[in-house]
Design a protein around this motif. Sequence first.
Motif, short mmCIF file in Angstrom:
data_model
loop_
_atom_site.label_atom_id
_atom_site.label_comp_id
_atom_site.label_asym_id
_atom_site.label_seq_id
_atom_site.Cartn_x
_atom_site.Cartn_y
_atom_site.Cartn_z
N ILE A 167 13.72 14.76 -15.14
CA ILE A 167 14.33 13.48 -15.11
C ILE A 167 14.22 12.92 -13.89
O ILE A 167 14.17 11.54 -14.03
CB ILE A 167 15.97 13.59 -15.80
N LEU A 168 14.71 13.43 -12.66
CA LEU A 168 14.57 12.93 -11.49
C LEU A 168 13.30 12.37 -11.08
O LEU A 168 13.40 11.30 -10.62
CB LEU A 168 15.23 13.75 -10.63
N CYS A 169 12.19 12.99 -11.67
CA CYS A 169 10.78 12.58 -11.23
C CYS A 169 10.61 11.21 -11.90
O CYS A 169 10.06 10.31 -11.35
CB CYS A 169 10.00 13.43 -11.41
N GLY A 170 11.29 11.24 -13.24
CA GLY A 170 10.94 9.90 -13.85
C GLY A 170 11.82 8.89 -13.29
O GLY A 170 11.54 7.93 -13.28
N LYS B 72 0.74 -1.30 -0.11
CA LYS B 72 -0.08 0.00 -0.03
C LYS B 72 0.68 1.44 -0.07
O LYS B 72 0.65 2.21 -0.57
CB LYS B 72 -0.90 0.21 1.09
N ILE B 73 1.74 1.39 0.77
CA ILE B 73 2.94 2.27 0.78
C ILE B 73 3.63 2.59 -0.65
O ILE B 73 3.44 3.66 -0.98
CB ILE B 73 3.90 2.04 1.85
N LEU B 74 3.92 1.55 -1.12
CA LEU B 74 4.42 1.79 -2.65
C LEU B 74 3.35 2.16 -3.64
O LEU B 74 3.90 3.09 -4.35
CB LEU B 74 5.10 0.31 -3.05
N LEU B 75 2.13 1.81 -3.70
CA LEU B 75 1.14 2.00 -4.38
C LEU B 75 1.00 3.66 -4.17
O LEU B 75 0.83 4.53 -5.13
CB LEU B 75 0.00 1.19 -4.29
N VAL B 76 0.94 4.00 -2.93
CA VAL B 76 0.39 5.51 -2.64
C VAL B 76 1.76 6.19 -3.27
O VAL B 76 1.62 7.52 -3.81
CB VAL B 76 0.34 5.85 -1.05
N ILE C 276 6.68 7.00 -16.69
CA ILE C 276 5.58 6.70 -17.52
C ILE C 276 4.80 7.81 -17.78
O ILE C 276 4.23 8.25 -18.78
CB ILE C 276 4.84 5.47 -17.19
N SER C 277 3.93 8.26 -16.73
CA SER C 277 3.24 9.33 -16.75
C SER C 277 3.68 10.68 -17.45
O SER C 277 3.10 11.54 -18.05
CB SER C 277 2.59 9.71 -15.33
N GLU C 278 5.25 10.87 -17.06
CA GLU C 278 5.91 12.01 -17.60
C GLU C 278 5.81 11.98 -19.06
O GLU C 278 5.68 13.00 -19.59
CB GLU C 278 6.98 12.25 -16.89
N LEU C 279 6.26 10.76 -19.67
CA LEU C 279 6.42 10.62 -20.93
C LEU C 279 5.21 10.81 -21.68
O LEU C 279 5.01 11.40 -22.71
CB LEU C 279 7.02 9.50 -21.29
N VAL C 280 3.87 10.22 -21.10
CA VAL C 280 2.75 10.22 -21.75
C VAL C 280 2.17 11.72 -21.90
O VAL C 280 1.77 12.18 -23.04
CB VAL C 280 1.80 9.45 -21.15
N THR C 281 2.70 12.33 -20.76
CA THR C 281 1.80 13.84 -20.69
C THR C 281 2.55 14.66 -21.47
O THR C 281 2.16 15.61 -22.24
CB THR C 281 2.25 14.34 -19.14
N MET C 282 4.12 14.58 -21.54
CA MET C 282 4.96 15.22 -22.67
C MET C 282 4.28 14.96 -24.22
O MET C 282 4.31 15.87 -24.83
CB MET C 282 6.35 14.91 -22.49
N LEU C 283 4.16 13.91 -24.36
CA LEU C 283 3.58 13.49 -25.61
C LEU C 283 2.32 14.10 -26.07
O LEU C 283 2.02 14.75 -27.00
CB LEU C 283 3.43 11.93 -25.86
N ILE C 284 1.28 14.07 -25.23
CA ILE C 284 0.06 14.70 -25.28
C ILE C 284 0.17 16.27 -25.10
O ILE C 284 -0.75 16.70 -26.19
CB ILE C 284 -0.92 14.03 -23.97
N LEU D 46 3.80 5.71 -5.62
CA LEU D 46 3.79 5.77 -7.09
C LEU D 46 2.68 6.53 -7.54
O LEU D 46 2.90 7.38 -8.53
CB LEU D 46 3.72 4.37 -7.59
N ILE D 47 1.57 6.68 -7.13
CA ILE D 47 0.38 7.70 -7.44
C ILE D 47 0.97 9.01 -7.14
O ILE D 47 0.76 9.68 -7.97
CB ILE D 47 -0.74 7.30 -6.69
N LEU D 48 1.52 9.10 -5.93
CA LEU D 48 1.93 10.59 -5.96
C LEU D 48 3.09 11.10 -6.81
O LEU D 48 3.10 12.30 -7.23
CB LEU D 48 2.29 10.80 -4.11
N ILE D 49 4.03 10.31 -7.01
CA ILE D 49 5.38 10.72 -7.66
C ILE D 49 4.55 10.99 -9.37
O ILE D 49 5.35 11.80 -9.96
CB ILE D 49 6.59 9.79 -7.65
N ASN D 50 3.71 10.04 -9.62
CA ASN D 50 3.22 10.51 -11.08
C ASN D 50 2.53 11.51 -10.93
O ASN D 50 2.51 12.32 -11.95
CB ASN D 50 2.31 9.13 -11.35
N ILE D 51 1.64 11.84 -10.10
CA ILE D 51 1.00 13.14 -10.19
C ILE D 51 1.87 14.30 -9.94
O ILE D 51 1.73 15.29 -10.81
CB ILE D 51 -0.16 13.29 -8.86
#
Length: 94
Positions: free
Chosen positions: A40-43, A3-7, A49-57, A9-14
């Motif tokens: 880059i560090l956020c990635g 659960k901690i890992l999931l939270v 994944i979310s950063e790459l998708v956002t950049m493409l969109i 990953l959700i936060l770092i992607n946001i």
Amino acid sequence: MEKILLVYLILINIVSVVLTVADKISAKKRGFRISEATLILCGVFGGAISELVTMLIIRHKTRHVKFMLGLPLIILAQIVAMVAFFWLRGGFNA
């Protein structure tokens, strides 16, 4: 632990998406920019994944090899590390 890992990953992607969009807006307005190292560090820390998708969109930094090649390589390295971790742990059912 999962659960901690999931939270996390959700936060770092946001955070990755928000920083990428904020940098795009700042670039248009010629305002304060988010450093490329920060993006880059956020990635590296799990938001690739979310950063790459956002950049493409939003078509932001799509001409920079550092991001268009670097982020997919980070994603690949993270997948390999995750598979190795689970494999060394005794499989995905352990």
